[in-house]
Design an enzyme around this catalytic site. Structure first.
Site, PDB file in Angstrom:
ATOM      1  N   TYR A  35       0.763  -1.246   0.000  1.00 33.09           N
ATOM      2  CA  TYR A  35       0.000   0.000   0.000  1.00 33.09           C
ATOM      3  C   TYR A  35       0.797   1.303   0.000  1.00 33.09           C
ATOM      4  O   TYR A  35       0.641   2.120  -0.881  1.00 33.09           O
ATOM      5  CB  TYR A  35      -0.965   0.011   1.199  1.00 33.09           C
ATOM      6  CG  TYR A  35      -2.022  -1.068   1.165  1.00 33.09           C
ATOM      7  CD1 TYR A  35      -2.799  -1.266   0.032  1.00 33.09           C
ATOM      8  CD2 TYR A  35      -2.254  -1.894   2.265  1.00 33.09           C
ATOM      9  CE1 TYR A  35      -3.774  -2.243  -0.009  1.00 33.09           C
ATOM     10  CE2 TYR A  35      -3.232  -2.869   2.241  1.00 33.09           C
ATOM     11  CZ  TYR A  35      -3.996  -3.050   1.105  1.00 33.09           C
ATOM     12  OH  TYR A  35      -4.956  -4.010   1.068  1.00 33.09           O
TER      13      TYR A  35
ATOM     14  N   HIS B 113     -31.491   9.121   9.292  1.00 30.60           N
ATOM     15  CA  HIS B 113     -31.773   7.722   9.658  1.00 30.60           C
ATOM     16  C   HIS B 113     -31.698   6.817   8.418  1.00 30.60           C
ATOM     17  O   HIS B 113     -32.273   5.727   8.397  1.00 30.60           O
ATOM     18  CB  HIS B 113     -33.171   7.557  10.304  1.00 30.60           C
ATOM     19  CG  HIS B 113     -33.490   8.577  11.338  1.00 30.60           C
ATOM     20  ND1 HIS B 113     -33.225   8.378  12.671  1.00 30.60           N
ATOM     21  CD2 HIS B 113     -34.018   9.824  11.234  1.00 30.60           C
ATOM     22  CE1 HIS B 113     -33.587   9.464  13.354  1.00 30.60           C
ATOM     23  NE2 HIS B 113     -34.067  10.350  12.489  1.00 30.60           N
TER      24      HIS B 113
ATOM     25  N   SER C 120     -16.541  -8.492  -9.883  1.00 31.56           N
ATOM     26  CA  SER C 120     -16.826  -9.733  -9.162  1.00 31.56           C
ATOM     27  C   SER C 120     -16.468 -10.908 -10.049  1.00 31.56           C
ATOM     28  O   SER C 120     -16.749 -10.902 -11.244  1.00 31.56           O
ATOM     29  CB  SER C 120     -18.310  -9.790  -8.792  1.00 31.56           C
ATOM     30  OG  SER C 120     -18.688 -11.114  -8.477  1.00 31.56           O
TER      31      SER C 120
END
Length: 485
Positions: free
Chosen positions: A22, A160, A290
């Site tokens: 990284y 919320h 994916s």
């Protein structure tokens, strides 16, 4: 054969992903052995130069010899010495002395191990902040451009995580920016508050130096001042134990942990918006989302930031506990912990900022999706406007409120129970009660009338708070980040 053996060995040991996978080269170097031990040597040279200038019997030849060998560190010899001596500083004193036989008697004269250890740590902390600050400035710059561009684009606000009154895409980005501005000020303050440990001796009393200078307090003070200046610091701590106060580490790492908290929040927001298909992080042409679902576009960079930000926040516990257990003038149980927690905090913050810069440089907005989501919710939010228009047209507020309430409940049932679209407007149009205001309905439902002062807030915030903060970093803003992984 030798090269392949080295490569095999390379992959047979744990390597910290923070470095191998990284962090940037400059931050990895900042906490490297080469930087650490060459800094020790510079500190021994500064000490000898200042001691000589103040009258101790040290020669130009001795200093020149040390300067000649400042960078050529024999790491294998130092490792052998450390195995024998069980002391890292003395191992490096012996190794340096071996290459500087003339200077050998005066290397580390009057100093304690913390003279090189702690002062080097303070230099690394300072240099670490100097690497992070321009990176944070670039993230602020990219997000400021984004906030400005989308300051007027209405979008659903959420409280919320339920649809609430409208805001704008740029206003939401300014909330992210405000937190990052606080982090910028925290990092700058932590960096500017750093002082040098200086030349303080074994328990911080400077007794050994007072002896070297035969009781001359002024010379001891001057020695401390000269070495501090040579190392590039304006001030030294006036009192220390054997070490500088470990609260300094708390100060530095808390500013980084706080940044971690901010980035986690921003990147979580981006992930939530990606699920709504309103905003996406940049996606490379050949990137695979994916292995099983070819259509997927995962917010993997934002996820990486969240993942690493958790580590950055968790590291904060280390310096807090370390400072708490420093008995009297110091204990050595800080050492092993700080070898891990200090570099890891900076390395983690470094990759988080690089990744966030990459994300903010290429955020993709989908206005049509945003508009569709608004269309689904706005009729409910416009009920207050409809009531007021009806009252202006001579209606009774209570009657109107009841009519709208019933129609809203029916429309909500269509959305929630039948999976249909919000048909509240169609119901309003069909009800003769609302005939007086039918001509105003489009205006009453114009999203730009629901965003309040969001665009003006963004504009004022950018000009008064963000741009002034970026001024000192102007020359460093134009650096692009290429993420390898």
């Amino acid at each position: 054969g030798r090269k392949s053996a080295v490569n095999r060995d390379h992959f047979s040991k744990y390597r910290s992903p923070l470095v191998s996978r990284y962090a940037s080269k400059e931050m990895a170097f900042n906490f490297s052995d080469r930087k650490k031990f060459s800094t020790w040597r510079k500190l021994w040279i500064y000490l000898a130069q200042a001691e000589k200038a103040l009258g101790l019997p040290i020669t130009d030849a001795q200093i020149a010899e040390m300067e000649t060998h400042a960078e050529d560190i024999d790491f294998s010899m130092a490792a052998d010495e450390e195995r024998k001596l069980r002391h890292d500083v003395m191992a490096h004193v012996h190794t340096f002395a071996h290459y500087c036989p003339t200077a050998a008697p005066i290397i580390h004269l009057g100093a304690t191990s913390c003279y090189v250890g702690d002062n080097t740590d303070l230099i690394m902390l300072r240099d670490g902040f100097d690497i992070l600050l321009p990176k944070l400035a670039r993230v602020l710059d990219r997000l400021a451009n984004f906030a400005e561009k989308y300051a007027d684009l209405p979008t659903l606000g959420f409280t919320h995580y339920q649809p609430a009154q409208l805001t704008t895409v740029g206003k939401r980005a300014s909330l992210w920016l405000q937190d990052l501005c606080m982090d910028m000020r925290n990092l700058e303050r932590a960096r500017d508050d750093l002082r040098f440990r200086g030349v303080k001796g074994t328990t911080g009393t400077q007794a050994s130096f007072l002896q070297l200078f035969q009781g001359d307090h002024d010379k001891v003070e001057e020695l401390d001042r000269m070495v501090t200046e040579k190392a590039g610091f304006k001030k030294a701590y006036l009192v220390t134990g054997q070490t500088y106060s470990r609260k300094v580490d708390i100060d530095c790492l808390s500013s980084l942990a706080s940044l971690g908290s901010t980035v986690h929040k921003i990147c979580t927001d981006i992930r939530l918006l990606a699920n709504l298909k309103e905003i996406e992080e940049p996606f490379e042409k050949e990137q695979i989302g994916s292995s099983a679902m070819p259509y997927k576009r995962n917010p993997m960079r934002a996820e990486r930031c969240c993942s690493l930000a958790r580590h950055l926040v968790a590291l904060m516990a280390d310096p807090l506990q370390t400072a708490a257990v420093q008995w009297l003038e110091r204990t050595l149980d800080d050492s092993a912990n700080r070898r891990i927690s200090l570099p890891e905090s900076f390395l983690t913050a470094d990759i988080i900022l690089s990744t966030l810069q990459n994300i903010t440089e290429g955020l993709v907005v989908y206005p049509k999706v945003i508009e569709r989501h608004i269309r689904h919710e706005l009729p409910f939010m416009a009920t207050e406007n409809i009531i007021m228009a009806m009252v202006k047209a001579g209606g009774n507020r209570q009657d109107c409120h009841e009519k709208i309430r019933v129609l809203s409940q029916e429309a909500a049932a269509v959305v929630k129970q039948e999976g249909g679209d919000n048909d509240l407007l169609a119901r309003v149009k069909r009800d003769p009660y609302f005939t007086p205001i039918l001509g105003q309905l489009d205006d009453l439902l114009d999203p730009t009338t629901f965003i309040g002062r969001a665009p003006q807030q963004v504009s004022r915030f950018l000009s008064e708070e963000v741009h002034p903060l970026l001024e000192p970093y102007k020359a460093k803003l134009n650096v692009k980040i290429d993420l390898e992984l």
